[in-house]
Design an enzyme around this catalytic site. Structure first.
Site, PDB file in Angstrom:
ATOM      1  N   GLU A  34       0.864  -1.183   0.000  1.00  0.00           N
ATOM      2  CA  GLU A  34       0.000   0.000   0.000  1.00  0.00           C
ATOM      3  C   GLU A  34       0.894   1.224   0.000  1.00  0.00           C
ATOM      4  O   GLU A  34       2.120   1.114   0.077  1.00  0.00           O
ATOM      5  CB  GLU A  34      -0.936  -0.019   1.213  1.00  0.00           C
ATOM      6  CG  GLU A  34      -0.212   0.018   2.555  1.00  0.00           C
ATOM      7  CD  GLU A  34      -1.158  -0.177   3.748  1.00  0.00           C
ATOM      8  OE1 GLU A  34      -2.210  -0.806   3.577  1.00  0.00           O
ATOM      9  OE2 GLU A  34      -0.824   0.299   4.840  1.00  0.00           O
ATOM     10  N   HIS A  87      -4.101   3.250   8.290  1.00  0.00           N
ATOM     11  CA  HIS A  87      -2.849   2.762   8.882  1.00  0.00           C
ATOM     12  C   HIS A  87      -1.894   3.932   9.125  1.00  0.00           C
ATOM     13  O   HIS A  87      -1.775   4.817   8.281  1.00  0.00           O
ATOM     14  CB  HIS A  87      -2.160   1.778   7.938  1.00  0.00           C
ATOM     15  CG  HIS A  87      -2.909   0.493   7.770  1.00  0.00           C
ATOM     16  ND1 HIS A  87      -2.828  -0.259   6.623  1.00  0.00           N
ATOM     17  CD2 HIS A  87      -3.735  -0.176   8.598  1.00  0.00           C
ATOM     18  CE1 HIS A  87      -3.581  -1.331   6.755  1.00  0.00           C
ATOM     19  NE2 HIS A  87      -4.154  -1.307   7.941  1.00  0.00           N
TER      20      HIS A  87
END
Lengths: 390, 294
Positions: free
Chosen positions: B210, B249
């Site tokens: 990511e 995150h």
């Protein structure tokens, strides 16, 4: 969490890091009072917004008298400042920092951040003060000097001396820089910072280092042990929907698109946004309801999504692990009773208690489309997008 | 063989009496995981469904021969829990906990390295080896099946999505590792790719990345330099993520012009990785990579 320059400088003073004298003002009247108290020969009035590039955008004024400070403050407050970091809509200035101007002999760059590759803080210093460090890194990386802070022994004097000599200072100034750095690293660790930038750090005519600017970003994970710093959050800098979401422990970021989405897990949420884009639409938001969301959180999430007028359709994509599909379904059904559902809803459910979740949705009388997997969800978005265009 | 955890793994659970710890211990026991001990300071002498609880990791290791640990303790206590495990000689440490301050992780990372232990996480779903029924973490185990795909992922539910897609094509996993979504994590793609390279059971490796940091670029460079002997499939989430925003995150943020998805995907393609173009095609891309090899 981002801090304003004036907040960062107040923290600097607590850690005995030299900064120009000054204070924050919310009006022209306050600004002139601060200026009179400072009693300087020149003043700087700086717009306080959470974005860089203020100087070039006209957000920093150098003036000669308290009356001019007032005029500058009145000009800036209420204005929308557009910098390369704000986006074209700009950011409204609600307050300014009023400072005594400093005598500058030399401008430098100084930054401390966490190096994700080497798993430790790194100090970066450069003689190219006032320039963006990314630009220096691109054009002349040899002009950036770095020292890493060893987690087991901390910052050491020899590292400060190396940086000082590399920047071209003599032993006396290098020792002064080392003392400055020692305090800065202590501050960095003491407040759980993730980024601390001084650009420019100046060497004054009388041979002192001074933080002319201050940018401080705190690690959100560290805020739990710094309740005093957590209070410095400025919600006027945030989108109202994001503030609303954060009250309900939802991870929501507003974007400009037309397809809203609600997902569990940050990675799947980003992947779902990407899929919306690949289906020919634009995601209206990032929304991770989290692993352990309650029906109430799901309800709030749904309400927030539907309150964005740009949203033309909503995709709910849940791969239940800890979050059970029946909890999700209950939350959506409850929310739909309170919010007018006047736009298409696509629901994709998979994982823990999926059958129970589907049953709750089917028996609710709610009008929605079921997607079987990511591919099917994507195709359903494509057909919705086509219906807009007709 | 599988990597990190297998039939020989004797699992310790730190924070076994907490709500997450007890829930997931029961799930893992149901799956068939060999959990030999738990630790909660002050609750030594009790048990959870027959799993004996100890006050310290040292005593748990001494009494039960535990050789791997999974940690479910709150962020304030998690750094010490990891270090206590490393100090007791445990070599595989899986930390599920989210919200550990980054500067705490700086110290934890250095400490764990000094004890030559492998840390997975923090802020991760954990590790699972289906063949050995060894589950150390929070993933829904029912979706997993034994097979030849090794998975290394920075995300939780996106990994479940990938596993679900593999399963619907009849493919299974050797070992699945969620490495965590934080800026500082114990193990990165490369550390685990080295283990998968030497693992007989693993025929292909799926990397789920990511935005944020440069771990995907480093993995791509490693694959090209080492002429990695197994097909590698890659997916990167966050093409539509705006710069400067933390996407859930703590580590998923594009900053200082670094960490964008486009650059990561380009690096992967240049290294010969089979890049997944849309998240709906993870399973099919893995299947294509396996066929291309044969």
């Amino acid at each position: 969490m981002k801090l304003h320059e004036y907040q960062a400088k107040e923290i600097f003073r607590k850690w005995e890091i030299p900064t120009p004298e000054g204070a924050v003002a919310f009006s022209g009247i306050e600004a002139i009072q601060i200026a009179k108290k400072l009693n300087a020969s020149r003043y700087v009035v700086k717009a306080q917004i959470h974005a860089g590039g203020r100087g070039k955008a006209g957000g920093v004024k150098l003036v000669d008298s308290p009356e001019e400070v007032k005029a500058a403050a009145e000009e800036l407050i209420g204005k929308r400042l557009v910098t390369h970091q704000t986006g074209p809509e700009g950011k409204e200035v609600l307050k300014v920092l009023v400072e005594a101007a400093s005598s500058i002999k030399q401008e430098l760059y100084l930054g401390v951040l966490v190096d994700r590759n080497l798993n430790r803080p790194v100090i970066m210093a450069s003689g190219e003060g006032g320039m963006e460090i990314e630009e220096v890194a691109r054009k002349s990386p040899e002009k950036i000097f770095k020292e890493w802070v060893d987690p087991l022994v901390g910052f050491r004097s020899f590292q400060g001396m190396k940086l000082g000599f590399n920047l071209g200072f003599d032993a006396k100034l290098s020792r002064k820089l080392t003392a400055f750095l020692d305090k800065l690293v202590r501050l960095f660790e003491g407040v759980d910072a993730s980024l601390c930038e001084i650009n420019p750090l100046v060497l004054t005519e009388d041979g002192e280092f001074l933080a002319l600017d201050a940018k401080l970003t705190l690690d959100d994970n560290g805020l739990a042990r710094h309740p005093d710093l957590a209070e410095l959050r400025d919600i006027t800098e945030e989108d109202p929907l994001e503030v609303d979401a954060s009250k309900h422990n939802l991870n929501y970021i507003k974007l400009d698109g037309n397809i809203g989405c609600m997902v569990n897990g940050a990675g799947l949420a980003m992947a779902t946004m990407d899929m919306i884009k690949l289906s020919g639409a634009e995601p209206a938001n990032f929304l991770d309801v989290g692993g352990g969301a309650s029906a109430e959180m799901v309800e709030n999430a749904f309400r927030i999504l539907m309150s964005d007028p740009k949203v033309k359709a909503v995709l709910i994509n849940i791969f239940g692990g800890i979050l059970r599909c029946d909890t999700l379904a209950t939350g959506v059904v409850e929310a739909a009773k309170k919010v007018q559902v006047d736009r298409p809803i696509i629901i994709r459910l998979e994982g823990t208690n999926v059958d129970e979740g589907r049953r709750i949705l089917n028996e609710s009388g709610l009008d929605f489309q079921v997607a079987d997997g990511m591919k099917d969800a994507s195709e359903k978005i494509v057909s919705i997008v086509q219906s807009f265009n007709q | 063989m599988a990597i990190l955890v297998d039939e020989q793994t004797r699992v310790l659970v730190q924070g076994i009496t907490g709500s997450e710890g007890s829930f997931h211990t029961r799930q893992s026991l149901e799956y068939g995981t060999n959990i030999v001990a738990g630790v909660t300071p002050g609750k030594g002498g009790q048990d959870l469904d027959g799993v004996p609880i100890f006050n310290t990791v040292e005593s748990a290791v001494k009494e039960t021969g535990a050789n791997a640990t999974v940690i479910y303790v709150p962020p304030r206590f998690a750094p010490d829990a990891v270090m206590e495990a490393a100090d007791a000689g445990i070599k595989v440490i899986v930390c599920i906990t989210e919200w550990i301050p980054v500067l705490d992780m700086v110290k934890v990372y250095a400490y764990v390295k000094s004890r030559r232990a492998t840390l997975i996480g923090p802020n991760c779903p954990g590790v699972i080896t289906p063949r050995a029924k060894c589950r150390m973490g929070v993933m829904p185990y029912r979706i997993h099946r034994e097979g030849s795909i090794g998975i290394i992922s920075r995300s939780g539910t996106l990994t479940y999505e990938a596993v679900g897609q593999l399963g619907s094509l009849g493919l299974g996993e050797s070992t699945v590792i969620g490495i965590g979504g934080d800026p500082i994590i114990g193990s990165k793609f490369i550390d685990l790719m080295r283990l998968f390279r030497d693992d007989d059971q693993t025929e292909a490796v799926l990397l789920i990345g990511e935005i944020g940091g440069t771990a995907e670029e480093e993995a791509a460079a490693y694959i090209a330099e080492e002429k990695y002997p197994k097909p590698v499939i890659g997916f990167v989430a966050g093409l539509t993520a705006p710069p400067g925003r933390r996407m859930g995150h703590a580590g998923a943020i594009i900053s200082g012009g670094q960490g964008g998805a486009k650059e990561k995907i380009a690096a992967m393609k240049a290294a010969g990785i089979f890049v997944v173009e849309t998240p709906a095609d993870i399973g099919e891309t893995v299947q294509r990579a396996l066929k291309a090899r044969k």
